[in-house]
Design a protein around this motif. Structure first.
Motif, mmCIF file in Angstrom:
data_model
loop_
_atom_site.group_PDB
_atom_site.id
_atom_site.type_symbol
_atom_site.label_atom_id
_atom_site.label_comp_id
_atom_site.label_asym_id
_atom_site.label_seq_id
_atom_site.Cartn_x
_atom_site.Cartn_y
_atom_site.Cartn_z
ATOM 1 N N THR A 648 0.324 -61.097 32.799
ATOM 2 C CA THR A 648 -0.151 -62.438 33.165
ATOM 3 C C THR A 648 -0.583 -63.275 31.967
ATOM 4 O OG1 THR A 648 -2.405 -61.599 33.518
ATOM 5 C CG2 THR A 648 -0.929 -61.629 35.426
ATOM 6 N N LYS A 649 -0.662 -62.683 30.787
ATOM 7 C CA LYS A 649 -1.078 -63.438 29.608
ATOM 8 C C LYS A 649 -0.061 -64.549 29.313
ATOM 9 C CE LYS A 649 -0.722 -61.723 25.538
ATOM 10 N NZ LYS A 649 -0.764 -60.901 24.311
ATOM 11 N N ASP A 650 -0.462 -65.493 28.506
ATOM 12 C CA ASP A 650 0.398 -66.636 28.161
ATOM 13 C C ASP A 650 1.020 -67.234 29.424
ATOM 14 O OD1 ASP A 650 -0.165 -66.067 25.496
ATOM 15 O OD2 ASP A 650 1.637 -64.864 25.221
ATOM 16 N N PRO A 651 0.204 -67.755 30.338
ATOM 17 C CA PRO A 651 0.723 -68.201 31.647
ATOM 18 C C PRO A 651 1.761 -69.312 31.572
ATOM 19 C CG PRO A 651 -1.546 -68.930 31.311
ATOM 20 C CD PRO A 651 -1.246 -67.953 30.225
ATOM 21 N N ASP A 652 1.776 -70.060 30.502
ATOM 22 C CA ASP A 652 2.732 -71.159 30.376
ATOM 23 C C ASP A 652 4.041 -70.742 29.715
ATOM 24 O OD1 ASP A 652 0.869 -72.885 31.507
ATOM 25 O OD2 ASP A 652 -0.032 -73.342 29.562
ATOM 26 N N MET A 653 4.191 -69.445 29.438
ATOM 27 C CA MET A 653 5.400 -68.969 28.767
ATOM 28 C C MET A 653 6.109 -67.946 29.646
ATOM 29 S SD MET A 653 4.136 -68.566 24.804
ATOM 30 C CE MET A 653 5.834 -68.612 24.197
ATOM 31 N N ALA A 654 7.417 -67.989 29.622
ATOM 32 C CA ALA A 654 8.214 -67.046 30.396
ATOM 33 C C ALA A 654 8.398 -65.750 29.609
ATOM 34 C CB ALA A 654 9.574 -67.653 30.719
ATOM 35 N N THR A 657 10.766 -64.783 26.056
ATOM 36 C CA THR A 657 10.955 -65.978 25.255
ATOM 37 C C THR A 657 10.182 -65.811 23.960
ATOM 38 O OG1 THR A 657 9.085 -67.087 26.333
ATOM 39 C CG2 THR A 657 11.282 -67.483 27.245
ATOM 40 N N THR A 660 5.878 -64.897 22.712
ATOM 41 C CA THR A 660 4.965 -64.164 23.592
ATOM 42 C C THR A 660 5.351 -62.694 23.649
ATOM 43 O OG1 THR A 660 4.017 -64.031 25.815
ATOM 44 C CG2 THR A 660 6.346 -64.614 25.677
ATOM 45 N N LYS A 662 4.260 -61.100 26.427
ATOM 46 C CA LYS A 662 4.090 -60.850 27.859
ATOM 47 C C LYS A 662 5.218 -59.932 28.350
ATOM 48 C CE LYS A 662 3.374 -64.390 30.625
ATOM 49 N NZ LYS A 662 3.674 -65.583 31.453
#
Length: 712
Positions: A648-654, A657, A660, A662
């Protein structure tokens, strides 16, 4: 009866029953298929400590074990594995603590491959070992003392040539976060200090003077020279310098090859010593490569540096020896220093505390002072930090008001919390001592994150990124998804504590360009796609599973031989003439030279996988299932599980990519299946199968698990 002359192995195991006072020996031979170290100690624990045993009961045991390469002249072969039951994580399963210093070499030279401690003494004692002379001696006068005072007292009583491995107040008071300290600052964590405390065993005093025989001494010497001249790098086997130097094709500012011109051991005896620019091929300058004081504590540490120190047979010297008067002024010790987390504990608190709670910045004079106060006090208390989790938890509980909410008002008021804001590190000796005493509400933070978050109704902390808790069963990350994505994520849940695997992160941080790392990955793991650039990950594939399997197996192998996995394996080299390739057959070459047994690298890797499978079997046997009953084969569903923040970290990144680390839950499940397949475990449940136990030649384990209905 043990052989009088055994190559590599000492040939004997020492067994000490604290309840009866019985001291006996037995042959090592039945355990040799498990090599030594972790393998030997895990087999004894599997055979002799039933599932469900209370870790603090007399029925639990502690096994100190070394390997066939320990104290043989092989570089970086000074480790000791200490196995027991966890005091701090769910279901109290088998764990291994690992320590350097001088303990392992002395155990081996005293004539033993392992020391098995069982039972409980009526009153405090210490274990005296001087070669064949072994005795239990009264330790009442030492009870209540820190590890430094205990070490000094026993060295004065028995001699300075004894290695002292002691517990402090944390262990005496049965705090789950208690460790054993030898050689002033070499820690063995995972709660083993509390287990010794429960047995009234204050310390081991060990002196070994016997020879350790090797089959081919000249081959050992030649291989050692070759390794130091051509193959080994610096700490974590970083193989390029951290600054641009004329001799080096590459440099990387993150490298632990930190030596450079005008960088000094400023307080060295006899006057400052310049680290200079030690080059590959210079055997006698290898020990200058790693200036860990400035790497860990910033440039201000140079003026406090006495020297860089190391464990038995270590040429790298990653341990800092420092003289910091301000540490003593604040309640710590003047002579300080360590390596890795214990050298910079406050680093893990600064961001969580936030600017509103501390003015201290990292890598400054102020942070160095906090670090050395905390590090020296923690070691003296025999207090374990669970790979910095204790420090993160303290910072979180203060900054978010958990302490104020849960501590009794009088207890909370007695702690001068304002010292965080006033930049006064004298707070920490008081705070850490209160935790070590294990007689207050505050002390529950030293029972483990799994325990205190439930007690204090703060389970959500484990799912927050700053917590770094990777397993809801009670342990934090140790080079997880930030280390090659899925590779680190997978091996972070395979053990019953933080994994302490460095095989992968050493390659990640070695300083070589990504193109060379990918070439090495193709040669070792089958394809370049085994290895992604940092924070630019791709979906799971079989080569990443190979990488994760290899990381686990080499770590377990090193902990069994015993070699330092903080530097081994020799995957890469600083030598341009070798195209920066290391020599992954060195373990097998040394094994043959020492023991006389002709083995291949694949043979040793299979032995490492066997030992990991043994620990897996022990975990299956002692893990509670969904029904609450002891014993479950549902490893994927119950054991190999993760907290939420990696997904769930970096919520604005897929996911997948650039930028991140994540992870994707479904992708990780694919990775677990692939990793289980590498070991031969059941691909759905993650537990050993009858076929894999046949492959690893473990008929006794197969028979027992079958009898318990714990085979899929």
């Amino acid at each position: 009866m043990a052989d009088e002359k055994s190559f590599g192995w000492a040939g004997k195991i020492l067994r000490v029953n604290l309840t009866t006072g019985s001291i006996t020996t037995e042959p090592t031979e039945p355990y040799k298929s498990y090599i030594g170290g972790m393998g030997l100690s895990n087999k004894i624990m599997y055979d002799e400590v039933p599932a469900g045993t209370d870790p603090l009961s007399p029925e639990n045991k502690v096994v100190f074990a070394v390997g066939p390469l320990t104290a043989t002249g092989v570089p970086l072969a000074g480790r000791t594995t200490i196995s027991s039951l966890s005091t701090f994580s769910k279901d109290h399963q088998i764990v291994d603590a690992h320590t350097g210093g001088m303990l392992g070499a002395n155990v081996k030279k005293a004539g033993y491959d392992a020391v098995v401690i069982e039972g409980k003494a009526d009153t405090p004692v210490y274990l005296y070992i001087s070669d064949d002379t072994v005795a239990l001696k009264p330790a009442g006068q030492l009870w209540g003392q820190g590890t430094r005072a205990t070490t000094e007292a026993l060295n004065r009583m028995e001699g300075n040539d004894f290695c002292i491995a002691a517990i402090g107040p944390a262990g005496e008071n049965l705090l789950p976060y208690a460790c054993i300290i030898n050689s002033r600052n070499h820690s063995a964590g995972a709660g083993v200090g509390a287990v010794l405390g429960s047995k009234n065993l204050k310390a081991l005093a060990v002196r070994g003077t016997k020879p350790v025989y090797v089959a081919d001494p000249q081959a050992v010497a030649d291989l050692s020279d070759y390794m130091l001249r051509e193959v080994v790098g610096s700490n974590n086997n970083h193989v390029v310098p951290s600054t641009q130097q004329e001799w080096a094709e590459y440099f990387d500012k993150g490298s632990r090859w930190t030596a450079k011109k005008d960088l000094y051991w400023a307080l060295a005896e006899g006057g400052p010593i310049e680290t200079g620019e030690p080059k590959p091929g210079e055997i006698n300058t290898v020990g200058y490569r790693c200036m860990k004081t400035t790497k860990d504590d910033g440039p201000e540490a140079e003026k406090y540096t006495i020297k860089m120190d190391g464990c038995h047979s270590c040429p790298i010297h990653c341990y800092s020896d420092m003289r910091v008067p301000a540490s003593k002024d604040a309640g710590g010790y003047e002579i300080t220093g360590n390596t890795c987390v214990p050298n910079f504990p406050f680093k893990y608190m600064i961001k969580i505390l936030g600017e509103e709670n501390t003015p201290v910045k990292d890598n400054t004079e102020e942070s160095l002072r906090w670090n050395q106060v905390m590090g020296s006090v923690v070691d003296d208390l025999g207090l374990w930090c669970n790979y910095a989790q204790l420090y993160r938890d303290i910072a979180h509980c203060y900054a978010t008001g958990v302490f104020e909410r849960v501590l009794p008002a009088e207890e909370y008021a007695a702690i001068p919390w304002e010292k965080f804001k006033n930049n006064d590190p004298s707070l920490m000796p008081q705070l850490l001592t209160m935790i070590a005493m294990n007689n207050s509400e505050l002390s529950y933070i030293g029972h483990g994150t799994y325990v205190w978050t439930e007690r204090w109704n703060d389970k959500g902390w484990m799912d927050e990124t700053p917590s770094c808790m990777i397993s809801p069963r009670g342990w934090p990350v140790h080079h997880s998804q930030e280390c090659f994505g899925q590779v680190g994520m997978l091996y972070n849940v395979m053990f019953n504590r933080d994994d302490m695997i460095h095989s992968a992160v050493n390659l990640q941080g070695c300083g070589l360009p990504i193109e060379i790392k990918k070439q090495i990955a193709a040669e070792v793991f089958g394809d370049e796609s085994a290895l992604d650039p940092d924070k630019n990950y791709t979906p799971m594939n079989e080569y990443k599973a190979n990488f994760a399997w290899w990381s686990i197996v080499t770590d377990v192998l090193h902990d069994s031989l015993t070699l330092c996995n903080w530097v081994w394996p020799m995957t890469m080299s600083p030598t341009a003439a070798r195209d920066y390739r290391g020599d992954l057959d060195l373990e097998a070459k040394f094994f043959k030279a020492v023991t006389g047994q002709d083995v291949t690298t694949d043979d040793l890797y299979k032995a490492g996988a066997k030992i990991m499978t043994l620990q897996r079997a022990n975990t299956v046997r002692s893990m509670k299932g969904a029904d609450g009953q002891m014993g479950s084969i549902e490893m994927r569903a119950i054991h190999d599980v993760y907290t939420e923040w990696p997904f769930t970290k970096d919520p604005d990144m897929a996911v997948f990519t650039e930028g991140t680390d994540k992870m994707d839950k479904d992708d990780i499940q694919i990775g677990l299946t692939m990793l289980y397949r590498c070991f031969g475990w059941d691909e759905e449940k993650g537990c050993p199968t009858a076929d894999c136990l046949d492959y690893y030649e473990m008929p006794d384990v197969k028979e027992e698990l079958a009898g318990l209905n714990l085979l899929p």
